[in-house]
Motif scaffolding. Sequence first.
Motif, PDB file in Angstrom:
ATOM      1  N   GLY A 313       0.815  -1.047  -0.081  1.00  6.07           N
ATOM      2  CA  GLY A 313       0.068  -0.212   0.007  1.00  6.07           C
ATOM      3  C   GLY A 313       0.777   1.170   0.192  1.00  6.07           C
ATOM      4  N   VAL A 314       1.938   1.271   0.726  1.00  9.32           N
ATOM      5  CA  VAL A 314       2.935   2.297   0.780  1.00  9.32           C
ATOM      6  C   VAL A 314       3.427   2.666  -0.588  1.00  9.32           C
ATOM      7  CG1 VAL A 314       4.857   3.319   2.043  1.00  9.32           C
ATOM      8  CG2 VAL A 314       3.186   2.199   3.337  1.00  9.32           C
ATOM      9  N   ILE A 315       4.151   1.412  -1.230  1.00  9.44           N
ATOM     10  CA  ILE A 315       4.609   1.638  -2.297  1.00  9.44           C
ATOM     11  C   ILE A 315       3.520   2.256  -3.308  1.00  9.44           C
ATOM     12  CG2 ILE A 315       5.679   0.387  -4.256  1.00  9.44           C
ATOM     13  CD1 ILE A 315       7.489  -0.312  -2.217  1.00  9.44           C
ATOM     14  N   PHE A 316       2.360   1.681  -3.330  1.00 15.68           N
ATOM     15  CA  PHE A 316       1.345   2.019  -4.302  1.00 15.68           C
ATOM     16  C   PHE A 316       1.186   3.316  -4.145  1.00 15.68           C
ATOM     17  CE2 PHE A 316      -2.985   2.957  -5.279  1.00 15.68           C
ATOM     18  CZ  PHE A 316      -3.201   2.405  -6.492  1.00 15.68           C
ATOM     19  N   ALA A 317       1.128   3.917  -3.139  1.00 17.09           N
ATOM     20  CA  ALA A 317       0.829   5.494  -2.774  1.00 17.09           C
ATOM     21  C   ALA A 317       1.829   6.285  -3.491  1.00 17.09           C
ATOM     22  CB  ALA A 317       0.543   5.558  -1.312  1.00 17.09           C
ATOM     23  N   ALA A 318       3.209   5.850  -3.178  1.00 18.34           N
ATOM     24  CA  ALA A 318       4.338   6.369  -3.623  1.00 18.34           C
ATOM     25  C   ALA A 318       4.506   6.460  -5.017  1.00 18.34           C
ATOM     26  CB  ALA A 318       5.543   5.870  -2.751  1.00 18.34           C
ATOM     27  N   LYS A 319       4.006   5.374  -5.778  1.00 17.99           N
ATOM     28  CA  LYS A 319       4.048   5.139  -6.994  1.00 17.99           C
ATOM     29  C   LYS A 319       3.221   6.229  -7.807  1.00 17.99           C
ATOM     30  CE  LYS A 319       3.705   1.500 -10.521  1.00 17.99           C
ATOM     31  NZ  LYS A 319       2.504   1.549 -11.087  1.00 17.99           N
ATOM     32  N   THR A 320       2.030   6.096  -7.422  1.00 19.64           N
ATOM     33  CA  THR A 320       0.934   6.891  -8.206  1.00 19.64           C
ATOM     34  C   THR A 320       1.018   8.273  -7.806  1.00 19.64           C
ATOM     35  OG1 THR A 320      -0.603   6.174  -6.562  1.00 19.64           O
ATOM     36  CG2 THR A 320      -0.443   4.445  -8.787  1.00 19.64           C
ATOM     37  N   THR A 321       1.446   8.416  -6.472  1.00 21.10           N
ATOM     38  CA  THR A 321       1.386   9.915  -5.864  1.00 21.10           C
ATOM     39  C   THR A 321      -0.121  10.433  -5.712  1.00 21.10           C
ATOM     40  OG1 THR A 321       1.168  11.283  -7.967  1.00 21.10           O
ATOM     41  CG2 THR A 321       3.415  10.539  -7.192  1.00 21.10           C
TER      42      THR A 321
END
Lengths: 410, 262
Positions: A313-321
Motif C-alpha cells: 500500500g505504501v509503495i502504491f501510494a508513493a508510485k502513483t502519488t
Amino acid sequence: MISFEELKRSFLVSLWFVFLTFPILVIKANPIERTIIWRWENMFFVAIGSFVLSILIRVVNTQKTKRLERRSASDSDTTTSEPLIQVILQNPRYLYPLAGAVTVFALVFPYLFDTYQTNIMTTALMYVVLGLGLNIVVGMAGLLDLGFVAFYAVGAYSYALLNAHFGIGFWMALPIGALFAASFGIILGFPVLRLRGDYLAIVTLGFGEIIRLILENWNEFSQGPSGISNIPRPGMFGIELSLEAAILYIYYIMVALVIVTIFVVNRLQDSRLGRAWIALREDEIACQAMGIDKTKTKLTAFALGATWAGMMGVIFAAKTTFINPASFTFLESAIILSIVVLGGMGSILGVIVGALVLILLPEYLRALSDYRMLAFGAILVVMMIFKPQGIISNVRRTYKYQKQKSGDVQ
Amino acid sequence: MNNTILKVSGLSMHFGGIQALKQLDLEVNRGEIVALIGPNGAGKTTFFNCVTGIYNPTEGDVILHTLQGKTSRLNGLKPNKVTEKGMARTFQNIRLFQSMTVLENVMIGRHCRTHSFILGAILRTPGNRQEEQAIIERSHEILEIVGLADEVDNYARNLSYGAQRRLEIARALATDPSLLLLDEPAAGMNPQETQELVQLILRLRDQGYSILLIEHDMKLVMTLSNRIYVMDYGEKIAQGTPEEIQSNPVVIKAYLGEDLDA
C-alpha cells in the motif's frame, strides 16, 4: 484418431456457442439510424473457432488418458516422471543458477525495455508481493479472505495521511504502514476466529467494504472520494529525482522487496509456524488436539499476510502519488485471490508466476483492443480446466535424517 | 495415589435437554491399558471429547497426574492446553493432515514441546536450527517405533488404512504424552493389521505409556486390557477385569438385549 461420435459432439458444442454468442456478435443495432446490421460472418467465425477448439481439447484429453494408461501399464513406480518444474525446484544445482539468471534479468530489465514496460513490471512485482502475502492466509492457513484489499488500503492511507499531517517520509512510512496493516489483520482476526470457509469469506468481504466505505465517507479524515494527491515519491538521501529516475528507483525498490518477501515467506513455510498453518488448513480439530494454539496461529497468519499488503500500500501510494478509495474495491481483492488460486495454493513459485501472468497478460493483450478482457477471461477458464490445482502445485519438502547428529538439513 | 495417571470423577455432559454423560467415574493407573466399551451411542466418544477439551463438561473433574509428577485439572481447558499438559488422542475417523508428508505429520506433534516463532523462523538462528533438527530426529525415532520409517517422505493420504491409523498414534506420541487415548484404533482393520496394532500397543505399554482405549473389537479388548469400563446410555454400568466383564449379566444384557434365551 477422432471418432464420428466425437465429431458429432464437437459440432453440437459449436452450435451451442453460436446460439450463445448470437445476440452479441451477430446482431448489431444502430439506435440512431434505427437499423439492424446482421454480421453473419461473425457467426461463421464462432462456429469454426469453437469447433476446432473443441476437437483440440478432445485430442489432448485422449492423449492424456492414453499416456496415463501406458504409465500404469508399464509399472514405473520407481521412476515416476515428475514434471520438469518440480525437478528443477528440488535440485539446488538447477535452482540456484536459474534464480540467479532471473535476478540478473530483473536487474537489467529497465535498460532493455522502455519506461512504460518498467512501470508495468513494477505493478506486476507489487502483485507478486500481494499474492505472496495472501498466500500465507489463504494458501497456507486455509482462511479464505475476500477483503485483503483492506490492508492494502490501510498501508496506502497510512503513508498518505502521515505524510500530509506529519511530513513522514517514505522510508519511515514503509514499516509503519506494515505495522498498521498487521494490527488491522489482528483486529479482523479476533472476531472471525470461530469462522471457517464460506462464513469467513463473507465476513472478510464485509470488512474490506467497511474500510473502503469509511475512506469514502469520512471526509475530514481521508478527504473522501476525491482522494489524497501530491504524495511524494520515495526519497533517495534528499536527492530530487526526475520522473524517469523515480520510476527506475521504485522498480529497484520493488525488486529488492520481492526478493526479501520470497526469502521470508520461504523460511516461514518450512518452519514450525508454517507447518502449524498447513495443519490448521488440513484439519482444525486434529490440529488443536495436537497441541497447536488455534488462536495464536490464525492471528499470526492474518497479521503476517496483512503486513505485506500494508507495505505494498505504501509503495502504491508513493508510485502513483495519488490515492482514492476507488483503487481499493472488491475487484482488487478478487484479482489477488485469483493470483493465489491460479498460481497454485501454497506454492511460492506458483504465486509468483500467477501474479506475472495475471497482471502482465492483460497488458500484452492490448493488441486485441476490445476483446482484451474476453480473451483474458477465456485464458483463465481454460487454465482452470486443465490445471485446477494451479500452474505450479505445492510439493512438500523432504527432510534428511542422520543417525549421527551432524545437523544437516537439506 | 501416586500410581494414578488419570482420575475422572462425577463427569456429566448435557447437550440442551439431552444428558450424554451421567456422573461418570474412571481411573487409569500408571502402565495400565484400560478399555472403555459399550454399545453404539453409549457416549464413549463424548467422554473422550470431554476429557480432551473438545467439549467443556457440564459437571465433574478431570485430573491428570503426569509422569513428570505434575498434577493438573483439565476440564475447561482448550484441547491444545490439554495436549500440552500431557494427554494425547487419536480419532475414530482418521484425522491426519492429508497433504503433508508422514514425517511432517509427526513433526506437528512436536509443536507444543518446541518454541521457535516468527523471528526464529525468519532468521534461522543456531538455536532454532538445533530445535528443528531435534524435531526431525525425534519424529523419525517415533516413526521407527510404529514401523513407518520407510514411509517418511510419502504423503499421509497415500498410506494404507492400517498405516494411517498407526501414523495417528505416532503423531499423538510425538506430543510426549503421559496418557494416550485411542478412539477405536482397530476400526476397519483386517486381522493382520489388528495383530500388528496389538503388538504396537503392548510395546507402548512396556515403554511406560498408559493407554485408555475405546474399541468394539471384543477379542482385542479382552486380550489387551488390564481393566474394562462398560458404558450404556451415558452411564457406567460395569467395571472390572476382562474375566469379570465377560461374565457380568448387566453387560450381556446391554449388548444383547432383554430377552436372553440362548
